[in-house]
Design an enzyme around this catalytic site. Structure first.
Site, PDB file in Angstrom:
ATOM      1  N   TRP A 154       8.847 -13.143   8.053  1.00 34.53           N
ATOM      2  CA  TRP A 154      10.003 -13.124   8.934  1.00 34.53           C
ATOM      3  C   TRP A 154       9.790 -12.193  10.122  1.00 34.53           C
ATOM      4  O   TRP A 154      10.591 -12.183  11.058  1.00 34.53           O
ATOM      5  CB  TRP A 154      11.251 -12.683   8.158  1.00 34.53           C
ATOM      6  CG  TRP A 154      11.371 -11.200   7.941  1.00 34.53           C
ATOM      7  CD1 TRP A 154      10.442 -10.360   7.406  1.00 34.53           C
ATOM      8  CD2 TRP A 154      12.486 -10.380   8.295  1.00 34.53           C
ATOM      9  NE1 TRP A 154      10.911  -9.083   7.376  1.00 34.53           N
ATOM     10  CE2 TRP A 154      12.172  -9.058   7.917  1.00 34.53           C
ATOM     11  CE3 TRP A 154      13.730 -10.625   8.878  1.00 34.53           C
ATOM     12  CZ2 TRP A 154      13.041  -7.983   8.106  1.00 34.53           C
ATOM     13  CZ3 TRP A 154      14.601  -9.556   9.061  1.00 34.53           C
ATOM     14  CH2 TRP A 154      14.253  -8.257   8.678  1.00 34.53           C
ATOM     15  N   ASP A 155       8.680 -11.417  10.091  1.00 37.05           N
ATOM     16  CA  ASP A 155       8.407 -10.464  11.162  1.00 37.05           C
ATOM     17  C   ASP A 155       8.419 -11.113  12.545  1.00 37.05           C
ATOM     18  O   ASP A 155       8.627 -10.442  13.552  1.00 37.05           O
ATOM     19  CB  ASP A 155       7.028  -9.819  10.966  1.00 37.05           C
ATOM     20  CG  ASP A 155       6.918  -9.034   9.680  1.00 37.05           C
ATOM     21  OD1 ASP A 155       7.395  -9.554   8.658  1.00 37.05           O
ATOM     22  OD2 ASP A 155       6.357  -7.936   9.690  1.00 37.05           O
TER      23      ASP A 155
ATOM     24  N   GLU B 257      13.321  -4.387   0.493  1.00 37.15           N
ATOM     25  CA  GLU B 257      12.527  -4.932  -0.610  1.00 37.15           C
ATOM     26  C   GLU B 257      12.597  -4.089  -1.873  1.00 37.15           C
ATOM     27  O   GLU B 257      11.874  -4.364  -2.837  1.00 37.15           O
ATOM     28  CB  GLU B 257      11.079  -5.100  -0.153  1.00 37.15           C
ATOM     29  CG  GLU B 257      10.954  -6.053   1.033  1.00 37.15           C
ATOM     30  CD  GLU B 257       9.524  -6.198   1.526  1.00 37.15           C
ATOM     31  OE1 GLU B 257       8.611  -5.746   0.812  1.00 37.15           O
ATOM     32  OE2 GLU B 257       9.339  -6.760   2.604  1.00 37.15           O
TER      33      GLU B 257
END
Length: 823
Positions: A381-382, A520
C-alpha cells in the site's frame, strides 16, 4: 538538521562538497573514506536505475560476500521458490537478482586480482565516492600502493541510461603513477547469483536463474542469457568492452572464458605505461522475454550492444534526459543545505525506480525500489505515499502505474469471491500475477524462531488503490482514465468493502470485522489472535469515503455517451443506494476521552511503558518482535508501530474528516482532533519510516518546530539509515516520496477537491522559500512560496482556466497568467 549520519558510529562517510560559490553542494552525495562495515548500505544508496532495471552501487571488482552485494533487478521480474519452515510449506515469490553486469577486474603483473578489501589503511590512499544525483552518475576514485611500492590511481564512472532504458555503461581508468608493466583485465557477466540480500529478514538463499546461452557475439562482446526457474522469464545481457591507452584505441588479444554455472568473460593483458591511463569502457544492453516487440531477448541484446554508441555518446544523452526530468521534479529550497540535498537525493531515487514505467512495462511500485531484496521486492500500500509526488508533476506516469493494479483486477475479483465476498480484494503483498504473496511466517532474529505472519489481513490496501485512482482523476479531470481503469478499481473496491460490512439492527449500524489497520502490531484480540480486529476506525472511515467516491464515479459515468463503462460494471438496481446507507451508518468507535479509537476495544488494552523498553533495547520500532521474544504480544497493549487512525488526518484535511464523520452521525470537535494526535503520538514506536512522514504532516498546522523535526527524520531515513541497518536491503521509496511531498504539498497546504486547487500555506521557520513545479488540469504551474507571498505562474498553453482557492479566497487562473497572494 543533524548531519547525515547513521544512529551508530561514524559518518557513513557522507561528505558535503561545495559548488565553488561557497554554497553547499545540494546535488552530490559523497563518501570520503572506505568502510567495509558500511558498504552494504552505501551500495543501496548508490544504486543506479531507470525504472526498467537497476544495479546496486557495488564496486566493479566485488562479489557477493559478507561485505558486498552487487545486485541487479528488473521491474516486474519475479520468480517462485518452494521451501519449508519447520513443518510449514512456504512459497516465496521474489524479485529476481539478475546476472551481474558490473564484473570488471584487474591485476598487476600476474599478481592477485585487485580488491579494496585486501588493502590496509597504509596501502589505501585518497578515497572518494560520489553519487551525482543531478545527472545519475556514480564515480569512485582512489589511490593505492602495493607491496612492491607501485602506486596506482583508479577511477570508475558508471550510469544506467535514463535516455535508453535497456542500456548501461561504465568506464574504468587505471593510471600507473610510478611504474610501467603488464595489466590483466577480465570483463564479463556473472549469472552465478542468488537472492541472499536479507539474512535478518529470512536466513535463506535462493537461486532463481539458470544459464540458457553463453557466447562471444563479437571480438569485443559477450552475451549471457538466463531463465528463471518457475516464471520462465528469460533475461539476456550483452556486454561490449573496448580499450584505449590514453586517447589511443588498442585491440589486445582476448581469451573467451565460460563457466557452465552461468558466467562469461573476456580476458586480456596489455602493457601499461607510467603516467598514461589504461581506460576500459564497458557498454551493456539488456532485454527480457517480458519486453514488447521482442522475438528473442538474446538476439535483441546482441544487436543492441553492437549498435550502441560510445560511452561518451551514451553519457551525453543520459545527462540530458536527467536535466529534462529535473525541470519537472526539482524542488528549490532556501536556505540550501542538508535538507536541499536530502530532497534531491530522495526525489532521485523515486524517479530511478519509476520513470521508465509506461503502458508497455507491467510494473508497480516496489516498496524498497530496485535497490535490494527487502520484502522480496513486493508491491504494498506504500504506493499511496508515492502517487502525489508523480501525479502533480508527471500525470501520465500515474495511470501507467495504476495499470499494474488494473491488470490484476481479475485476481482481486477471484480472491474476493473465494473468500465469499463481492468486488475486488487486493492482496497485502503483490508480485507478478496479483495473487497474495504475503509470507505465512516471519523470522524473528531476536528469538531465532519463525512466527506467524497475519499481515495479509490488511485489507485496507484496496482502499489505498481506490484513493489513488480518485486522486488522479481529481487532479487531472481525465475522464478517459475513469471510464477505462479508474471506475473498475473504485467500484470493485467499494463493492468488496460494502460486502464486508455486517448490519446490526439493534444499533442500526454496520461493522467490519477480521481486518488489520495500517498499524501492524494488532492482528487480533487476545482470545482470537491472528483473526483481525473489529471496526478499525481507519478502515471504516475510508470505506465510507470510497463508497461516496464510487457513487460520484457513477454520476460521472452517467454523463458519458453510450454508458459503456456503466454497462461493463453491471450496476445492480439499488446498489448505489445501498452504498449510501452503509457509508452513512458504518461504526466509528471513540475512546472515553473523546478521541478516535484505533479499533473496538482498543482502550481496554493495557498501557505500556515505552520508555522502559527504549532504555533496555534502544530502538523499539519492532516492539512486536521484542515482545514475541519475551513470550508476550503487542496485541495486549495500547501501542502502535505506525499511524493508524491518524492516517485519516494525513489523507483528509481535518475539515473534510469532520464533514465525513458528521454525515456518519458523529462529531469530532477540533480539540478532539488535537487530543487524538497527542494520544497516538505518545503510543507509537515509529517502527516504519512512514511514521515520520505522517507525523510531520499532522504537526504542520499546530507545532511547526515538531513538524520540522519529523520531516528531518523522514528526509534522512535512508541517507542516515535511521533504522540502523535496513537500508542495505533497499531504500524506502514511500518515505522518500513522502518527504518531498511534505515540503511541496503539505507546507503549501495543497488540496485537490471539488474541481479546485486549494492552497493553505504554513512554512516552518527553518524554510525561507520553496519553488517547484506542478501540473493541474493540464496547466503547468510554477509555485513559489515565501513567508510573505505565494506566487503561482501558469505556462503558456491552451488548457481551460482552473479555479484556485488561497486561504479561502477563490480566483480563476488561465494559461500564461500569474497570481500573487500576500500572506
Amino acid at each position: 538538521m543533524a548531519a547525515l549520519r547513521p544512529p551508530d558510529e561514524r559518518v557513513c562517510g557522507v561528505a558535503h562538497p561545495h559548488d565553488g560559490t561557497g554554497e553547499p553542494e545540494t546535488w552530490v552525495v559523497a563518501f570520503d573514506d572506505y568502510l567495509p562495515t558500511h558498504e552494504g548500505t552505501r551500495e543501496a544508496l548508490c544504486t543506479l536505475a531507470n525504472g526498467y532495471w537497476g544495479t546496486r552501487g557495488a564496486g566493479e571488482e566485488s562479489v557477493a560476500d559478507d561485505v558486498h552485494y552487487p545486485g541487479t533487478y528488473f521491474a516486474g521480474v519475479y520468480d517462485v521458490v518452494d521451501w519449508r519452515v519447520e513443518s510449514m510449506a512456504m512459497s516465496d515469490e521474489e524479485m529476481v537478482n539478475a546476472p551481474n553486469w558490473l564484473h570488471l577486474r584487474f591485476r598487476l603483473d600476474g599478481g592477485d586480482w585487485f580488491s579494496l578489501d585486501r588493502l590496509d589503511d597504509a596501502e589505501l590512499g585518497d578515497f572518494r565516492q560520489e553519487l551525482d544525483v543531478r545527472h545519475g552518475i556514480l564515480t569512485r576514485r582512489f589511490t593505492f600502493r602495493d607491496d612492491r611500492g607501485r602506486v596506482t590511481t583508479v577511477r570508475s564512472d558508471r550510469f544506467v541510461s535514463q535516455d535508453a532504458p535497456r542500456l548501461a555503461a561504465l568506464r574504468l581508468s587505471i593510471l600507473p603513477v610510478n611504474w610501467s608493466g603488464p595489466v590483466t583485465v577480465r570483463s564479463g557477466i556473472d549469472g552465478r547469483v542468488t537472492n541472499s540480500n536479507t539474512p535478518d529478514h529470512s536466513p535463506r538463499t535462493h537461486r532463481h536463474v539458470h544459464p540458457i546461452e553463453l557466447r562471444e557475439c563479437a571480438l569485443d562482446s559477450v552475451l549471457l542469457e538466463v531463465e528463471t526457474a518457475r516464471s520462465n522469464i528469460r533475461i539476456a545481457t550483452a556486454a561490449r568492452t573496448t580499450v584505449r591507452m590514453g586517447d589511443q584505441a588498442i585491440a589486445p588479444e582476448r581469451s573467451f572464458e565460460t563457466d557452465e554455472r552461468g558466467a562469461v568473460a573476456q580476458e586480456f593483458t596489455t602493457d601499461a605505461a607510467g603516467g598514461t591511463p589504461l581506460v576500459i569502457e564497458k557498454v551493456v544492453y539488456v532485454s527480457t522475454s517480458r519486453d514488447r516487440a521482442v522475438l528473442a531477448p538474446a538476439d535483441t541484446a546482441a544487436d543492441g550492444v553492437a549498435d550502441a554508441g560510445s560511452f561518451d555518446e551514451l553519457l551525453q544523452a543520459h545527462v540530458q534526459a536527467w536535466e529534462r526530468l529535473w525541470l519537472e521534479f526539482a524542488v528549490e529550497l532556501r536556505p540550501a543545505g542538508d535538507e536541499a540535498l536530502a530532497l534531491h537525493f530522495n526525489a532521485f531515487h523515486v524517479l530511478q525506480t519509476l520513470n521508465a514505467v509506461n503502458a508497455d512495462l507491467d510494473a508497480g511500485v516496489p516498496a524498497r525500489g530496485l535497490h535490494g531484496e527487502a520484502y522480496d521486492g513486493h508491491v504494498f500500500w506504500d504506493e499511496l505515499f508515492v502517487y502525489p509526488f508523480i501525479t502533480l508533476r508527471r500525470p501520465p506516469l500515474t495511470p501507467a502505474l495504476l495499470a499494474y493494479r488494473h491488470r490484476r483486477l481479475g485476481a482481486a475479483l477471484a480472491a474476493a469471491a473465494g473468500a465469499g465476498h463481492a468486488g475486488a480484494m487486493f492482496p497485502w503483498q503483490s508480485g507478478i500475477a496479483g495473487d497474495d504473496v504475503t509470507p505465512r511466517a516471519l523470522f524473528n532474529p531476536l528469538s531465532g524462531a519463525w512466527i506467524p505472519d497475519n499481515s495479509r489481513l490488511q485489507r485496507h490496501v484496496g482502499l489505498a488503490v481506490a484513493y489513488s485512482a480518485w486522486q488522479y482523476y481529481e487532479s487531472t479531470g481525465d475522464i478517459q482514465f475513469l471510464l477505462h481503469q479508474g471506475a473498475d478499481l473504485i467500484v470493485g473496491v467499494a463493492r468488496f468493502f460494502a460486502s464486508l460490512a455486517v448490519y446490526d439492527a439493534a444499533r442500526d449500524r454496520y461493522s467490519i470485522d477480521h481486518v488489520m489497520g495500517p498499524d501492524e502490531f494488532h492482528d487480533g484480540y487476545l482470545d482470537r489472535p491472528g483473526e483481525g480486529m473489529r471496526d478499525n476506525t481507519y478502515t471504516n472511515v475510508m470505506t465510507s469515503w470510497v463508497l461516496r467516491r464510487a457513487i460520484a464515479t457513477l454520476d460521472a459515468l452517467r454523463e458519458h455517451p453510450g454508458r459503456l463503462a456503466w454497462q461493463r460494471l453491471g450496476i445492480a438496481p439499488g446498489e448505489p443506494e445501498e452504498w449510501e446507507r452503509i457509508a452513512r451508518r458504518l461504526t466509528v468507535v471513540f475512546n472515553d476521552d473523546g478521541t478516535l479509537s484505533q479499533f473496538d476495544g482498543y482502550q481496554d488494552l493495557e498501557p505500556i511503558d515505552l520508555d522502559a523498553y527504549r532504555h533496555r533495547y534502544g530502538w523499539i520500532g519492532r516492539l512486536d518482535l521484542i515482545l514475541n521474544a519475551e513470550a508476550d504480544t503487542t496485541n495486549r497493549y495500547q501501542v502502535s508501530k505506525q499511524p493508524d487512525a491518524l492516517m485519516l488526518l494525513y489523507l483528509l484535511s481535518a475539515e473534510e474528516l469532520r464533514e465525513i464523520l458528521e454525515d456518519m452521525g458523529y462529531e469530532l470537535p477540533p480539540e478532539a482532533v488535537v487530543r487524538t494526535v497527542e494520544r497516538y503520538s505518545a503510543a507509537t514506536t515509529y517502527g516504519s519510516t512512514l511514521s515520520n512522514v505522517v507525523h510531520a504532516w499532522l504537526e504542520a498546522r499546530r507545532d511547526r518546530e515538531r513538524s520540522w523535526t519529523f520531516l528531518q527524520e523522514a528526509m534522512r531515513s535512508d541517507l542516515a539509515d535511521i533504522q540502523g541497518g535496513t537500508t542495505r536491503q533497499g531504500v524506502h521509496i514511500a518515505a522518500m516520496a513522502g518527504s518531498v511531498d511534505l515540503v511541496t504539498r503539505c507546507y503549501t497546504g495543497i488540496e485537490m477537491r471539488s474541481d479546485r486547487l486549494w492552497f493553505h500555506p504554513r512554512l516552518p521557520l527553518e524554510i525561507g522559500s520553496i519553488k517547484f513545479h506542478l501540473v493541474y488540469r493540464d496547466q503547468a504551474l510554477s509555485v513559489t512560496l515565501s513567508r510573505d507571498e505565494l506566487r503561482i505562474t501558469s505556462a503558456e498553453g491552451r488548457a481551460a482556466p482552473i479555479r484556485i482557492v488561497v486561504e479561502g479566497v477563490e480566483s480563476e487562473l488561465s494559461t500564461g497568467e500569474e497570481r500573487r497572494f500576500a500572506l
